[in-house]
Design a protein around this motif. Structure first.
Motif, short mmCIF file in Angstrom:
data_model
loop_
_atom_site.label_atom_id
_atom_site.label_comp_id
_atom_site.label_asym_id
_atom_site.label_seq_id
_atom_site.Cartn_x
_atom_site.Cartn_y
_atom_site.Cartn_z
N ASP A 1 -8.24 3.34 3.29
CA ASP A 1 -8.23 2.66 4.58
C ASP A 1 -8.82 3.61 5.62
N THR B 1 0.86 -1.18 0.00
CA THR B 1 0.00 0.00 0.00
C THR B 1 0.89 1.23 0.00
N LYS C 1 -3.04 0.91 13.27
CA LYS C 1 -3.66 -0.38 12.95
C LYS C 1 -3.22 -1.44 13.96
#
Length: 150
Positions: A79, A71, A113
């Motif tokens: 996201d 990514t 995350k």
């Protein structure tokens, strides 16, 4: 030929396997949001996410990430965590020159995350990318704001 998955799309690139991922992204695929800084994986301007982990792409051979999800900053707002961070960066006017900020956002996304409510020590440990303008306090504030918005 090397097959890689970048921002959700499978791409076949005609490069040598030991070509650094940074140059494949920038020169072959035209994804110039990932920046060249030092070339020795120290500054973090070239940070991308590999399977969700922040990695410095300037010294990472493209063949080593074949078959893994890559990514880049171009897709970070897809996201939800990345989108919250970008919104915080904008709201707080985090960047000065902005050159390092794509790498900073990628590292911050990986942090949130993994640790959705990071302590100050978590932020300090995860955010090792360099910023010549010294926006470290604003970067930390942006991370805290994005974490609080979750």
């Amino acid at each position: 030929m090397v097959e890689i998955s970048v921002n959700g799309a499978t791409r076949r690139v005609d490069v040598e396997g030991d070509t650094p991922l940074l140059w494949v992204l920038r020169d072959t695929l035209g994804l110039t949001g990932t920046k060249y800084g030092c070339g020795v994986a120290q500054c973090g301007a070239c940070t991308v996410l590999i399977e969700g982990a922040a990695m410095r792409s300037c010294q990472l051979p493209v063949e080593s990430v074949a078959g893994q999800r890559i990514t880049t900053i171009e897709a970070i707002e897809a996201d939800p965590v990345g989108a919250r961070l970008v919104a915080a960066w904008v709201a707080l006017d985090v960047p000065q020159c902005g050159y390092c900020q794509s790498g900073q956002l990628m590292a911050a996304t990986a942090l949130l995350k993994e640790t959705p409510q990071p302590a100050e020590a978590d932020i300090a440990a995860a955010m090792t990318n360099l910023c010549r303008c010294g926006t470290y306090n604003m970067i930390a504030a942006g991370i805290r704001q994005a974490a609080d918005a979750a």
